[in-house]
Design a protein around this motif. Sequence first.
Motif, PDB file in Angstrom:
ATOM      1  N   PRO A  35       0.873  -1.270   0.005  1.00 18.13           N
ATOM      2  CA  PRO A  35       0.022   0.033  -0.096  1.00 18.13           C
ATOM      3  C   PRO A  35       0.744   1.189  -0.043  1.00 18.13           C
ATOM      4  N   GLN A  36       0.427   2.223  -0.658  1.00 15.42           N
ATOM      5  CA  GLN A  36       1.077   3.491  -0.630  1.00 15.42           C
ATOM      6  C   GLN A  36       1.314   4.169   0.836  1.00 15.42           C
ATOM      7  N   SER A  37       0.280   3.808   1.742  1.00 22.73           N
ATOM      8  CA  SER A  37       0.538   4.163   3.041  1.00 22.73           C
ATOM      9  C   SER A  37       1.872   3.507   3.806  1.00 22.73           C
ATOM     10  N   SER A  38       2.105   2.439   3.249  1.00 19.22           N
ATOM     11  CA  SER A  38       3.586   1.683   3.991  1.00 19.22           C
ATOM     12  C   SER A  38       4.878   2.654   3.405  1.00 19.22           C
ATOM     13  N   VAL A  39       4.666   2.926   2.213  1.00 16.59           N
ATOM     14  CA  VAL A  39       5.915   3.694   1.885  1.00 16.59           C
ATOM     15  C   VAL A  39       5.929   5.164   2.316  1.00 16.59           C
ATOM     16  N   SER A  40       4.811   5.731   2.564  1.00 15.24           N
ATOM     17  CA  SER A  40       4.614   6.860   3.412  1.00 15.24           C
ATOM     18  C   SER A  40       4.980   7.027   4.866  1.00 15.24           C
ATOM     19  N   ARG A  41       4.812   5.710   5.450  1.00  9.79           N
ATOM     20  CA  ARG A  41       5.250   5.619   6.867  1.00  9.79           C
ATOM     21  C   ARG A  41       6.647   5.232   6.853  1.00  9.79           C
ATOM     22  N   TRP A  42       7.121   4.640   5.739  1.00  7.26           N
ATOM     23  CA  TRP A  42       8.522   4.194   6.081  1.00  7.26           C
ATOM     24  C   TRP A  42       9.306   5.723   5.922  1.00  7.26           C
ATOM     25  N   GLU A  43       8.716   6.433   4.878  1.00  7.40           N
ATOM     26  CA  GLU A  43       9.614   7.872   4.693  1.00  7.40           C
ATOM     27  C   GLU A  43       9.258   8.802   5.752  1.00  7.40           C
ATOM     28  N   GLN A  44       8.337   8.887   6.543  1.00  5.92           N
ATOM     29  CA  GLN A  44       7.831   9.705   7.596  1.00  5.92           C
ATOM     30  C   GLN A  44       8.719   9.377   8.808  1.00  5.92           C
ATOM     31  N   THR A  45       8.816   7.996   8.969  1.00  4.68           N
ATOM     32  CA  THR A  45       9.514   7.528  10.324  1.00  4.68           C
ATOM     33  C   THR A  45      10.935   7.566  10.028  1.00  4.68           C
ATOM     34  N   GLY A  46      11.349   7.206   8.828  1.00  2.65           N
ATOM     35  CA  GLY A  46      12.632   6.794   8.613  1.00  2.65           C
ATOM     36  C   GLY A  46      13.153   5.543   8.809  1.00  2.65           C
ATOM     37  N   LYS A  47      12.311   4.840   9.379  1.00  2.42           N
ATOM     38  CA  LYS A  47      12.627   3.333   9.595  1.00  2.42           C
ATOM     39  C   LYS A  47      12.450   2.392   8.516  1.00  2.42           C
ATOM     40  N   ALA A  48      13.414   1.672   8.353  1.00  5.62           N
ATOM     41  CA  ALA A  48      13.432   0.858   7.170  1.00  5.62           C
ATOM     42  C   ALA A  48      12.358  -0.436   7.179  1.00  5.62           C
ATOM     43  N   PRO A  49      11.776  -0.782   5.966  1.00  4.08           N
ATOM     44  CA  PRO A  49      10.995  -2.035   6.095  1.00  4.08           C
ATOM     45  C   PRO A  49      11.524  -3.145   6.295  1.00  4.08           C
TER      46      PRO A  49
END
Length: 69
Positions: A35-49
């Motif tokens: 989901p696009q929301s996952s990419v957004s979360r990774w970018e916002q938090t800076g945490k790696a998937p």
Amino acid sequence: MARTDPRPTNDSPISRLRIERGLTQAQLAERIGCPQSSVSRWEQTGKAPGTRYLIKIAEALNCDLKDLI
């Protein structure tokens, strides 16, 4: 609402590389099957998937895994 432009969300490696490649979050998400929301979360938090998605992101962005972490 999903982002449709390639503006940065912060200085995360995923965000920087995605923008350099001219991709939106939605386009990257489609390429890696999340989901696009996952990419957004990774970018916002800076945490790696997780590893599975790190590999897919590296392939989609044509970069090394070390570039993402």
